[in-house]
Design a protein around this motif. Structure first.
Motif, PDB file in Angstrom:
ATOM      1  N   ARG A  34       0.804  -1.224   0.000  1.00  0.00           N
ATOM      2  CA  ARG A  34       0.000   0.000   0.000  1.00  0.00           C
ATOM      3  C   ARG A  34       0.835   1.271   0.000  1.00  0.00           C
ATOM      4  NH1 ARG A  34      -2.326  -3.505   3.355  1.00  0.00           N
ATOM      5  NH2 ARG A  34      -1.411  -2.542   5.202  1.00  0.00           N
ATOM      6  N   CYS A  35       2.171   1.160  -0.078  1.00  0.00           N
ATOM      7  CA  CYS A  35       2.953   2.380  -0.197  1.00  0.00           C
ATOM      8  C   CYS A  35       3.080   2.753  -1.668  1.00  0.00           C
ATOM      9  CB  CYS A  35       4.324   2.207   0.450  1.00  0.00           C
ATOM     10  SG  CYS A  35       5.542   1.374  -0.577  1.00  0.00           S
ATOM     11  N   THR A  36       3.535   3.973  -1.946  1.00  0.00           N
ATOM     12  CA  THR A  36       3.636   4.492  -3.314  1.00  0.00           C
ATOM     13  C   THR A  36       5.093   4.504  -3.750  1.00  0.00           C
ATOM     14  OG1 THR A  36       1.696   5.888  -2.962  1.00  0.00           O
ATOM     15  CG2 THR A  36       3.102   6.428  -4.827  1.00  0.00           C
ATOM     16  N   VAL A  37       5.323   4.007  -4.958  1.00  0.00           N
ATOM     17  CA  VAL A  37       6.664   3.995  -5.536  1.00  0.00           C
ATOM     18  C   VAL A  37       6.606   4.624  -6.923  1.00  0.00           C
ATOM     19  CG1 VAL A  37       7.437   1.966  -4.259  1.00  0.00           C
ATOM     20  CG2 VAL A  37       6.298   1.682  -6.467  1.00  0.00           C
ATOM     21  N   VAL A  38       7.770   4.814  -7.515  1.00  0.00           N
ATOM     22  CA  VAL A  38       7.878   5.373  -8.865  1.00  0.00           C
ATOM     23  C   VAL A  38       8.313   4.255  -9.805  1.00  0.00           C
ATOM     24  CG1 VAL A  38       8.992   7.120 -10.314  1.00  0.00           C
ATOM     25  CG2 VAL A  38       8.489   7.621  -7.914  1.00  0.00           C
ATOM     26  N   VAL A  39       7.653   4.178 -10.964  1.00  0.00           N
ATOM     27  CA  VAL A  39       7.976   3.153 -11.952  1.00  0.00           C
ATOM     28  C   VAL A  39       8.246   3.818 -13.291  1.00  0.00           C
ATOM     29  CG1 VAL A  39       6.594   1.395 -10.799  1.00  0.00           C
ATOM     30  CG2 VAL A  39       5.561   2.790 -12.601  1.00  0.00           C
ATOM     31  N   ALA A  40       8.906   3.070 -14.164  1.00  0.00           N
ATOM     32  CA  ALA A  40       9.162   3.511 -15.535  1.00  0.00           C
ATOM     33  C   ALA A  40       8.930   2.316 -16.449  1.00  0.00           C
ATOM     34  CB  ALA A  40      10.583   4.046 -15.687  1.00  0.00           C
ATOM     35  N   TYR A  41       8.368   2.591 -17.650  1.00  0.00           N
ATOM     36  CA  TYR A  41       8.077   1.505 -18.587  1.00  0.00           C
ATOM     37  C   TYR A  41       7.991   2.075 -19.995  1.00  0.00           C
ATOM     38  CZ  TYR A  41       3.317   3.369 -18.203  1.00  0.00           C
ATOM     39  OH  TYR A  41       2.233   4.196 -18.196  1.00  0.00           O
ATOM     40  N   PRO A  42       8.295   1.272 -21.025  1.00  0.00           N
ATOM     41  CA  PRO A  42       8.093   1.718 -22.402  1.00  0.00           C
ATOM     42  C   PRO A  42       6.603   1.922 -22.663  1.00  0.00           C
ATOM     43  CG  PRO A  42       9.494  -0.237 -22.306  1.00  0.00           C
ATOM     44  CD  PRO A  42       8.891  -0.082 -20.958  1.00  0.00           C
ATOM     45  N   PRO A  43       6.223   2.983 -23.341  1.00  0.00           N
ATOM     46  CA  PRO A  43       4.790   3.248 -23.527  1.00  0.00           C
ATOM     47  C   PRO A  43       4.055   2.155 -24.298  1.00  0.00           C
ATOM     48  CG  PRO A  43       6.139   4.716 -24.883  1.00  0.00           C
ATOM     49  CD  PRO A  43       7.060   4.032 -23.937  1.00  0.00           C
TER      50      PRO A  43
END
Length: 379
Positions: free
Chosen positions: A136-145
């Motif tokens: 339930r915590c918030t993280v940052v992600v990155a991904y190809p669109p």
């Protein structure tokens, strides 16, 4: 700030692969199957030409795949990844023998201006950082669109995204919004497997007679009882103290527990038992390895350019003295295990004797006449 999750089934749906990738998958499988079959069949039936020919398509395919894939790799590298906030729905630790624990996450990803979706991802986390990734915590992600299923957690997102993650509250997306790799990828695996089988069949089927002879007509891997080396391509004979196994490509001789290949005339007799019945020009070898009770020979295939030497050219009378010098003068210690290797790579025939004992391994090199050319003491 609260971000509401939606199904995201339209925007997050991955793009399916086209038929050209299926064709490439089939060709890749066919080349792999044909190459493996050619290497195995060439070794079994003793065809050096077939063995070497199996390497050609594989090398050519590797070059073609590398060159053809450069534009795709360049396009993928040029794509700017999407950075977004994500909520950890669940986290599960997997087993590990190191200080880094592999964690499997289920995330709700909430990209700016687009519906949220779920994704599965993994991250290796050090033991001291496990508390930073609770559910339930918030993280940052990155991904190809165009490939949202490749979302990865950004461990050091930078000040701006760190502040946004600290202030954001993300609603969970429904489980039906989970995005996965396209099912076409599984289709590609099936197509590659079919290509592998067909490629192997193209090589194996024409050689099924030779392979049947090599493995024995009863399917047991042993030649028929009445067949000799010329009929089956391989033979195995056992006396009270010596076992001889020979095929078109290799041969081994094992002497009894109270014998040694250094006994007078024993090595020459062992080699003769492997070359008996072979025609002219068939007594040449690529490598000969001699140990206390075991002789191994790799015979040279009928292929131009393969380094080889005649087994009759070995300095049999000098080998016991070479082994004795290696065991006693190289400082390996007692007891010392020895091995002699005869090979001809680019120049004349060379002999190398290694002696391994409690003080290390030493080597002794000699020429085709049995004269010592180099010593490397143990340690």
């Amino acid at each position: 700030m609260t971000i509401t999750g939606g199904t995201g089934t339209d925007e997050a749906a991955p793009v399916r692969d086209d038929s050209r990738r299926l064709v490439r998958g089939f060709l890749t499988g066919a080349v792999s199957g044909g190459t493996l079959a050619a290497l195995v069949a060439g070794y079994v039936v003793g065809s050096g030409a077939l063995f070497l020919a199996g390497l050609g398509p594989a090398l050519a395919a590797c070059v073609i795949v590398f060159v053809a894939g450069r534009p795709r790799r360049a396009r993928e590298a040029a794509v700017v990844p999407v950075t977004a906030l994500a909520r950890i729905e669940s986290v599960r630790a997997e087993s590990s023998d190191t200080g880094d624990v592999p964690l499997r996450f289920v995330l709700t990803v909430a990209p700016d201006g687009a519906p949220a979706f779920r994704v599965e991802t993994r991250l290796h986390v050090n033991l001291v950082d496990l508390a930073a990734y609770p559910p339930r915590c918030t993280v940052v992600v990155a991904y190809p669109p165009d490939r949202p299923w490749r979302a990865k957690i950004v461990e050091s997102p930078g000040p701006e995204w760190t502040v946004r993650a600290a202030d954001a509250a993300i609603d969970s997306a429904p489980e039906s919004a989970l995005v996965r790799r396209p099912s076409a990828q599984r289709d590609h695996a099936a197509v590659r497997f079919v290509g592998l089988l067909l490629g192997a069949a193209v090589v194996v089927v024409p050689l099924r007679g030779d392979l049947s002879d090599a493995f024995g007509s009863d399917g047991s891997g042993r030649p028929p009882a009445s067949a000799g080396p010329s009929a089956s391509g391989s033979s195995s004979t056992t006396s009270s103290s010596t076992t001889v196994t020979s095929s078109s490509m290799t041969g081994t001789v094992t002497v009894g527990p109270r014998q040694s290949l250094l006994d007078e005339g024993e090595l020459r007799r062992a080699v003769a038992s492997l070359t008996k019945g072979r025609g002219a020009g068939k007594t040449r070898a690529v490598t000969v390895v001699v140990q206390e009770r075991l002789l191994s020979v790799v015979f040279a295939p009928d292929v131009d350019g393969v380094p080889r030497f005649d087994l009759d050219s070995l300095p049999y009378d000098r080998i016991p003295a070479l082994v004795e010098q290696a065991r006693t003068t190289l400082g390996a210690g007692t007891p010392a295990v020895w091995q002699l290797t005869a090979v001809r790579l680019t120049g004349p025939l060379t002999l190398r004797v290694t002696a391994t004992g409690p003080h290390g391994t030493g080597t002794l090199d000699a020429d085709a006449e049995g004269d010592i050319t180099h010593r490397a003491p143990a340690g």
